[in-house]
Design an enzyme around this catalytic site. Structure first.
Site, mmCIF file in Angstrom:
data_model
loop_
_atom_site.group_PDB
_atom_site.id
_atom_site.type_symbol
_atom_site.label_atom_id
_atom_site.label_comp_id
_atom_site.label_asym_id
_atom_site.label_seq_id
_atom_site.Cartn_x
_atom_site.Cartn_y
_atom_site.Cartn_z
ATOM 1 N N SER A 1 -33.226 16.920 -50.480
ATOM 2 C CA SER A 1 -33.684 17.626 -49.282
ATOM 3 C C SER A 1 -35.204 17.752 -49.314
ATOM 4 C CB SER A 1 -32.998 18.993 -49.197
ATOM 5 O OG SER A 1 -33.302 19.634 -47.975
ATOM 6 N N THR A 2 -35.733 18.969 -49.351
ATOM 7 C CA THR A 2 -37.181 19.162 -49.329
ATOM 8 C C THR A 2 -37.837 18.450 -50.515
ATOM 9 O OG1 THR A 2 -36.820 21.329 -48.340
ATOM 10 C CG2 THR A 2 -39.022 20.881 -49.220
ATOM 11 N N HIS B 1 -31.540 15.433 -46.203
ATOM 12 C CA HIS B 1 -31.507 16.366 -45.081
ATOM 13 C C HIS B 1 -32.682 16.067 -44.156
ATOM 14 C CE1 HIS B 1 -29.322 19.475 -47.842
ATOM 15 N NE2 HIS B 1 -28.486 18.585 -47.352
ATOM 16 N N MET C 1 -34.014 22.720 -51.213
ATOM 17 C CA MET C 1 -33.619 24.120 -51.133
ATOM 18 C C MET C 1 -32.108 24.245 -51.071
ATOM 19 S SD MET C 1 -36.217 26.180 -48.616
ATOM 20 C CE MET C 1 -35.972 25.106 -47.213
ATOM 21 N N ASP D 1 -26.585 22.637 -51.541
ATOM 22 C CA ASP D 1 -25.758 21.541 -51.030
ATOM 23 C C ASP D 1 -25.643 20.431 -52.071
ATOM 24 O OD1 ASP D 1 -24.248 20.006 -49.261
ATOM 25 O OD2 ASP D 1 -26.010 19.097 -48.335
#
Length: 370
Positions: free
Chosen positions: A188-189, A215, A309, A312
């Site tokens: 993600s991030t 993401h 973050m 998931d």
């Protein structure tokens, strides 16, 4: 309540006001200054030392990408890019994320972007993450180069030659729907930069498909896949409904869709895209992908969770480890932009290995190549 100082950079007076008002609506944040171009942004960062910066991409005098590179080299500061929804804007955003931006916010299309009010909550969430990010010494990702052999300037030759070399390797490498290994990666991030590091170091002819959930909204995942394909020795594509999984190919889940894997009646592994509800606030979801692999025990499954973050993918990784996955890897805190998803996996004891970003491709290659 702690107060963080934010610098807002945009060439539009109107947009500077809109973004400043959105940020100031949360008492945690104080607008310490604004800038109307990249050069002003560099000067203001050095002078004001903000906790985070929001940065437009297209600006006169110096654009946001050039300013980002200077800031990360001279005064590393968390930067959130304000990105347009155009294809060009998405491609520039991917570059910015590779070059050190911690995240981005979509700027609605149109000359007057009143729709920015709709992303106020998201902007606050990303700022909350950004001001807590501990930036380490930033080193630009280095691309391989070759010696110039024509009248072109060296940078032009190096870029053209390198791309030709990579495409030649891909063209000469046969991909096959028959394989014993499968790799799945969730992030993600900070993910685009992490994926650049990992995927660019996967060798040509890699005898397994690679499934990637990042993401990211629609359009941006397409640009991400194109960017990764440009710098990789394997093929990288945005996944499509019904794609047959093949070796030496990476499939990026399209934004807005869950990506799952299934085996058809011919024992061929394929991709299915679904619009089921978001998982942990995400679609695509890493858990949705990982859980679809649970029944594929005949394959040697290699599972990776990188920077991001939340949590998931952690439960999905744990289930896969318990069901006999060959390898489960969590990125170590030292190289994560945000140590969230990998931390959750480690705390659940889902990860067999905890590795820095630069060690992940080597471990996958060691596990998969005969």
């Amino acid at each position: 309540m702690a107060q963080y100082n934010i610098l807002v950079v945009d060439d539009s007076v109107f947009m500077r006001k809109i973004i400043s008002d959105l940020i100031s609506d949360n008492p945690q944040y104080n607008i310490i200054g604004t800038a109307k171009n990249g050069q002003e942004a560099i000067d203001q960062v050095k002078l004001l030392r903000p906790d985070a910066v929001t940065m437009d991409v297209e600006m006169p005098v110096m654009n946001g990408l050039d300013a980002l590179q200077r800031i990360m080299a001279e005064q590393p500061t968390p930067v959130i890019m304000i990105s347009s929804l155009t294809e060009e804007g998405a491609a520039e955003t991917i570059k910015a994320l590779e070059w050190g931006a911690v995240d981005f916010i979509r700027k609605p299309s149109g000359s007057i972007s009143l729709d920015l009010y709709k992303v106020k909550q998201l902007l606050h969430e990303k700022l909350q993450m950004a001001v807590r990010t501990k930036l380490r010494s930033f080193q630009p990702i280095q691309q391989p180069t070759v010696a110039p052999k024509s009248n072109l300037t060296p940078p032009q030759v190096n870029k053209v030659s390198t791309l030709k070399q990579l495409e030649a390797k891909k063209t000469n490498t046969e991909s096959s729907p028959k394989f014993e290994h499968l790799v799945a990666i969730g992030t993600s991030t900070g993910g685009p930069r992490a994926l650049h590091q990992v995927i660019s170091n996967i060798p040509a002819g890699f005898p397994a498909p690679i499934l990637i959930v990042q993401h990211m909204p629609p359009n941006f995942t397409k640009s991400l896949a194109q960017r990764l394909n440009d710098i990789s020795q394997i093929q990288v594509v945005e996944a499509a409904e019904g794609d047959v999984l093949k070796t030496a190919t990476a499939y990026v889940a399209p934004g807005g869709w869950h990506m799952i894997v299934y085996k058809d009646f011919n024992h061929t592994y394929k991709i299915k895209l679904t619009k089921e509800d978001p998982r942990s606030g995400h679609r695509p979801s890493v858990d949705a992908l990982f859980e679809s692999l649970l029944g594929l025990n005949e394959l040697k499954r290699h599972i990776v969770l990188m920077t991001g973050m939340g949590s998931d993918g952690a439960r999905g990784m744990l289930s896969l480890r318990q069901s006999g996955a060959e390898t489960t890897i969590a990125e170590s805190e030292e190289t994560c932009v945000v140590y969230g998803m990998p931390r959750a996996a480690v705390e659940m004891q889902a990860a067999m290995h905890v590795l820095p970003q630069h060690g992940i491709a080597a471990r996958l290659t060691q596990c998969v190549l005969p």
